[in-house]
Design a protein around this motif. Structure first.
Motif, PDB file in Angstrom:
ATOM      1  N   LEU A 144     -77.502 -49.183 -48.509  1.00 37.53           N
ATOM      2  CA  LEU A 144     -77.088 -47.779 -48.498  1.00 37.53           C
ATOM      3  C   LEU A 144     -76.817 -47.254 -47.096  1.00 37.53           C
ATOM      4  N   GLN A 145     -77.050 -48.067 -46.077  1.00 34.87           N
ATOM      5  CA  GLN A 145     -76.686 -47.641 -44.728  1.00 34.87           C
ATOM      6  C   GLN A 145     -75.159 -47.633 -44.601  1.00 34.87           C
ATOM      7  N   PRO A 146     -74.580 -46.556 -44.105  1.00 36.35           N
ATOM      8  CA  PRO A 146     -73.101 -46.468 -44.024  1.00 36.35           C
ATOM      9  C   PRO A 146     -72.458 -47.647 -43.296  1.00 36.35           C
ATOM     10  N   LYS A 147     -73.053 -48.076 -42.189  1.00 39.72           N
ATOM     11  CA  LYS A 147     -72.468 -49.174 -41.426  1.00 39.72           C
ATOM     12  C   LYS A 147     -72.454 -50.467 -42.246  1.00 39.72           C
ATOM     13  N   THR A 148     -73.530 -50.713 -42.992  1.00 46.29           N
ATOM     14  CA  THR A 148     -73.593 -51.901 -43.838  1.00 46.29           C
ATOM     15  C   THR A 148     -72.565 -51.828 -44.955  1.00 46.29           C
ATOM     16  N   THR A 149     -72.428 -50.671 -45.551  1.00 51.70           N
ATOM     17  CA  THR A 149     -71.444 -50.494 -46.622  1.00 51.70           C
ATOM     18  C   THR A 149     -70.040 -50.823 -46.143  1.00 51.70           C
ATOM     19  N   GLU A 150     -69.689 -50.353 -44.956  1.00 51.98           N
ATOM     20  CA  GLU A 150     -68.366 -50.639 -44.389  1.00 51.98           C
ATOM     21  C   GLU A 150     -68.161 -52.146 -44.235  1.00 51.98           C
ATOM     22  N   ILE A 151     -69.172 -52.822 -43.711  1.00 51.91           N
ATOM     23  CA  ILE A 151     -69.059 -54.266 -43.475  1.00 51.91           C
ATOM     24  C   ILE A 151     -68.872 -55.013 -44.792  1.00 51.91           C
ATOM     25  N   PHE A 152     -69.682 -54.684 -45.797  1.00 54.17           N
ATOM     26  CA  PHE A 152     -69.584 -55.358 -47.078  1.00 54.17           C
ATOM     27  C   PHE A 152     -68.249 -55.085 -47.760  1.00 54.17           C
ATOM     28  N   GLU A 153     -67.758 -53.884 -47.655  1.00 55.54           N
ATOM     29  CA  GLU A 153     -66.470 -53.555 -48.276  1.00 55.54           C
ATOM     30  C   GLU A 153     -65.350 -54.377 -47.649  1.00 55.54           C
ATOM     31  N   ARG A 154     -65.376 -54.520 -46.338  1.00 54.62           N
ATOM     32  CA  ARG A 154     -64.327 -55.315 -45.672  1.00 54.62           C
ATOM     33  C   ARG A 154     -64.410 -56.779 -46.080  1.00 54.62           C
ATOM     34  N   ILE A 155     -65.621 -57.330 -46.049  1.00 59.09           N
ATOM     35  CA  ILE A 155     -65.793 -58.743 -46.389  1.00 59.09           C
ATOM     36  C   ILE A 155     -65.281 -59.024 -47.796  1.00 59.09           C
ATOM     37  N   LEU A 156     -65.701 -58.223 -48.759  1.00 57.14           N
ATOM     38  CA  LEU A 156     -65.347 -58.467 -50.161  1.00 57.14           C
ATOM     39  C   LEU A 156     -63.865 -58.228 -50.423  1.00 57.14           C
ATOM     40  N   PHE A 157     -63.310 -57.200 -49.801  1.00 56.92           N
ATOM     41  CA  PHE A 157     -61.894 -56.907 -50.025  1.00 56.92           C
ATOM     42  C   PHE A 157     -61.008 -57.997 -49.434  1.00 56.92           C
ATOM     43  N   ILE A 158     -61.319 -58.427 -48.203  1.00 57.38           N
ATOM     44  CA  ILE A 158     -60.514 -59.478 -47.572  1.00 57.38           C
ATOM     45  C   ILE A 158     -60.606 -60.762 -48.386  1.00 57.38           C
ATOM     46  N   TRP A 159     -61.802 -61.099 -48.876  1.00 57.39           N
ATOM     47  CA  TRP A 159     -61.934 -62.310 -49.678  1.00 57.39           C
ATOM     48  C   TRP A 159     -61.099 -62.206 -50.953  1.00 57.39           C
ATOM     49  N   ALA A 160     -61.154 -61.060 -51.616  1.00 57.11           N
ATOM     50  CA  ALA A 160     -60.405 -60.882 -52.865  1.00 57.11           C
ATOM     51  C   ALA A 160     -58.899 -61.006 -52.636  1.00 57.11           C
ATOM     52  N   ILE A 161     -58.401 -60.416 -51.557  1.00 56.93           N
ATOM     53  CA  ILE A 161     -56.972 -60.475 -51.258  1.00 56.93           C
ATOM     54  C   ILE A 161     -56.539 -61.913 -50.970  1.00 56.93           C
ATOM     55  N   ARG A 162     -57.381 -62.665 -50.318  1.00 54.10           N
ATOM     56  CA  ARG A 162     -57.031 -64.032 -49.939  1.00 54.10           C
ATOM     57  C   ARG A 162     -57.287 -65.035 -51.059  1.00 54.10           C
ATOM     58  N   HIS A 163     -57.864 -64.593 -52.164  1.00 57.47           N
ATOM     59  CA  HIS A 163     -58.117 -65.483 -53.307  1.00 57.47           C
ATOM     60  C   HIS A 163     -57.600 -64.822 -54.586  1.00 57.47           C
ATOM     61  N   PRO A 164     -56.291 -64.728 -54.712  1.00 54.06           N
ATOM     62  CA  PRO A 164     -55.708 -64.017 -55.862  1.00 54.06           C
ATOM     63  C   PRO A 164     -55.984 -64.698 -57.204  1.00 54.06           C
TER      64      PRO A 164
ATOM     65  N   GLU B 229     -88.109 -56.655 -40.059  1.00 59.63           N
ATOM     66  CA  GLU B 229     -87.637 -56.956 -41.407  1.00 59.63           C
ATOM     67  C   GLU B 229     -86.326 -56.212 -41.625  1.00 59.63           C
ATOM     68  N   VAL B 230     -85.297 -56.933 -42.042  1.00 58.37           N
ATOM     69  CA  VAL B 230     -83.958 -56.353 -42.125  1.00 58.37           C
ATOM     70  C   VAL B 230     -83.906 -55.205 -43.130  1.00 58.37           C
ATOM     71  N   GLU B 231     -84.742 -55.287 -44.190  1.00 57.32           N
ATOM     72  CA  GLU B 231     -84.721 -54.235 -45.207  1.00 57.32           C
ATOM     73  C   GLU B 231     -85.058 -52.868 -44.613  1.00 57.32           C
ATOM     74  N   ASN B 232     -85.837 -52.869 -43.518  1.00 56.72           N
ATOM     75  CA  ASN B 232     -86.256 -51.600 -42.895  1.00 56.72           C
ATOM     76  C   ASN B 232     -85.597 -51.378 -41.538  1.00 56.72           C
ATOM     77  N   PHE B 233     -84.566 -52.131 -41.262  1.00 58.73           N
ATOM     78  CA  PHE B 233     -83.946 -52.094 -39.945  1.00 58.73           C
ATOM     79  C   PHE B 233     -82.655 -51.283 -39.978  1.00 58.73           C
ATOM     80  N   ASP B 234     -82.444 -50.468 -38.953  1.00 61.53           N
ATOM     81  CA  ASP B 234     -81.213 -49.681 -38.842  1.00 61.53           C
ATOM     82  C   ASP B 234     -80.132 -50.567 -38.222  1.00 61.53           C
ATOM     83  N   VAL B 235     -79.246 -51.057 -39.065  1.00 63.98           N
ATOM     84  CA  VAL B 235     -78.218 -51.996 -38.612  1.00 63.98           C
ATOM     85  C   VAL B 235     -77.308 -51.371 -37.565  1.00 63.98           C
TER      86      VAL B 235
END
Length: 516
Positions: free
Chosen positions: A294-314, A341-347
């Motif tokens: 739920l950290q905004p920075k993490t959300t941005e990273i995950f969205e980019r990773i998943l979207f780029i993978w999806a586009i490159r694997h039609p 612990e990453v669960e409690n860390f501000d990325v």
């Protein structure tokens, strides 16, 4: 037994259907269900600690001497079963795996007895008058001594005196890609943990790391946290074995990933890709651990990773379940830069360049994983359906009683095991257990595809007692979709892997393995 109408309604409620091009995900539930809060656990239910009866094997003494007592409690586990397959017959392998399970059961029973003893002592102290009991320091001393002795019994992060802690980063460690990015002191290690870590460091610092014969063999029984990032990158095929080529490969692949981001990411707003991006955006907040995702920075990273993978694997595009597979890589690679612990860390507190490195490395390692199981996520997900069928036939052979009980109450394997295959058990066990599980998966040949099947079979049979106690379709399905594993740790995963390995050797080479 539930009526047909009741089963249909229950099935409808527990099937997550996604509109458009996104594939269906059966049995998905977000966030994971907590059985303790919903009274799923039976009062007083205890895990069986009965030792497995061992069958005498005439050649076992010779095998035991060759493996340097690798199966005794507390000794080095480096010479694991997975690496002795060519020279051992099935009986010897099964005998040895049974010893692993028996040792873990014995250790678990000792911990339980110790905890009960300390509880009694604490209760006796609390019943004494103030003059007799002194102050709270005595109670605290008893409690801390128990915690220390329990943690040192096999936990990867067991606490020991500072005099046994590992020396600071050496030239060898830096050369192999093992760096200290945190200003805090590294956690103290037991003598055994320090020895294992030293073995990894020496192996990784060599000019050409021997992946097949040494690194995979050493990693099967778990990878120390400090060297897990570089080891995962090597085992996944992201980094080369040659140490001189690693830094150049990292720089090149990271630039390549962000070139994809620059080329494709803006297209997420185009009508063609809006459904895919919207589904990714919906799924990420449902992932675990919530504090991280739920950290905004993490959300941005995950969205980019998943979207780029999806586009490159039609051929598959984005499918629910792929989103979970990013998390272990992201957490492990983030741990390279922090002791927290990453669960409690501000990325977001990490430098931008570090976050970019973590993002690119997570993308490439996830891509390598998915290359081996991509048929799980193509249209109609044939890979998963095939694996669920194989699981059903395997369980019918290893435990006919469990299989018949499920059949009798008309519980279909697809109704609970689809998620096990789709999410690689990530929804069934805590995140740290998943990471430990993936240590072994990456060291096993076809670990995420083939060996995972045996882990799922061992996982199902692990709950035999509870399964046989349920006499209703709906209660059975609720239990199987929400297994009580929230307190699991490395010990439970080690037992599960040992049992899966035993099953693999008992059935993998049988020509009629999957035939009735």
């Amino acid at each position: 037994m539930a009526s047909d109408g009741g089963r249909k309604q229950f099935w409808k409620r527990n099937v997550a259907r996604v509109p458009g091009s996104i594939q269906h995900v059966y049995g998905a539930q977000h966030p994971p269900f907590d059985p303790l809060l919903h009274e799923i656990l039976k009062p007083g239910a205890k895990q069986s600690t009965t030792p497995v009866k061992l069958k005498k094997v005439s050649t076992f003494q010779e095998f035991e001497s060759n493996t340097s007592d690798a199966w005794d409690v507390g000794d080095d586990d480096d010479e694991l079963l997975a690496m002795a397959t060519e020279s051992l017959n099935t009986d010897v392998v099964m005998e040895t795996a049974n010893r692993v399970i028996w040792n873990h059961s014995k250790l678990q029973e000792q911990h339980k007895l110790q905890e009960e003893r300390v509880e009694r002592e604490l209760q006796q102290l609390s019943d004494l008058p103030p003059a007799a009991s002194g102050d709270n320091r005595l109670v605290k001393s008893v409690s801390e001594s128990n915690t220390s002795s329990s943690a040192d019994g096999g936990n990867e992060n067991a606490s020991v005196p500072r005099s046994q802690s590992l020396p600071q980063t050496s030239t060898i460690a830096l050369a192999s890609g093992i760096t200290e990015h945190s200003t805090s002191s590294p956690p103290a290690l037991s003598e055994r943990e320090a020895s294992r870590l030293d073995k990894f460091k020496q192996l990784l610092a060599g000019p050409n790391t021997n992946l097949e014969e040494e690194l995979r063999k050493l990693s099967w029984s778990g990878i120390p946290k400090l060297v897990r990032p570089i080891t995962w990158k090597l085992l996944s095929g992201y980094l080369p074995a040659n140490i001189d080529r690693r830094e150049g490969t990292l720089q090149r692949k990271r630039k390549e990933y962000f070139a994809f981001v620059e080329q494709y990411y803006d297209s997420r707003n185009e009508e063609t890709h809006q459904d895919t991006y919207r589904q990714i955006h919906i799924d990420i907040p449902r992932m675990s651990p919530e504090a991280l995702i739920l950290q905004p920075k993490t959300t941005e990273i995950f969205e980019r990773i998943l979207f780029i993978w999806a586009i490159r694997h039609p051929a598959s595009g984005y499918v629910q379940g792929i989103n979970d597979l990013v998390t272990p890589f992201f957490v492990v690679f983030t741990c390279e830069y922090t002791e927290e612990e990453v669960e409690n860390f501000d990325v977001s507190s990490l430098p931008a360049e570090v976050l970019q490195n973590i993002e690119a490395d997570s993308f490439w390692c996830m891509s390598k994983l998915l290359d081996g199981i991509q048929d799980n996520y193509t249209f109609a997900q044939p890979g998963i359906q095939k694996k669920v069928k194989m699981l059903e036939e395997l369980v019918s052979r290893i435990d006919e009683q469990v299989h018949r009980h499920l059949e009798q109450h008309e519980v279909k394997y697809l109704q609970f095991a689809f998620r096990w295959m789709n999410n690689l058990l990530m929804r069934e066990v805590p995140l740290q257990c998943t990471i430990r599980l993936w240590d072994t998966y990456q060291s096993e040949p076809e670990g995420f595809s083939h060996f995972h099947l045996y882990v799922c079979a061992a996982f199902l049979v692990r709950w035999k007692k509870e399964i046989l106690e349920e006499k209703d379709f709906q209660e059975l399905l609720i239990f199987l979709q929400n297994l009580p594993t929230m307190h699991w740790g490395n010990e439970e995963i080690s037992v599960l892997l040992a049992e899966a390995y035993r099953l693999k050797f008992a059935f993998a080479d049988a020509p009629n393995h999957y035939k009735r």
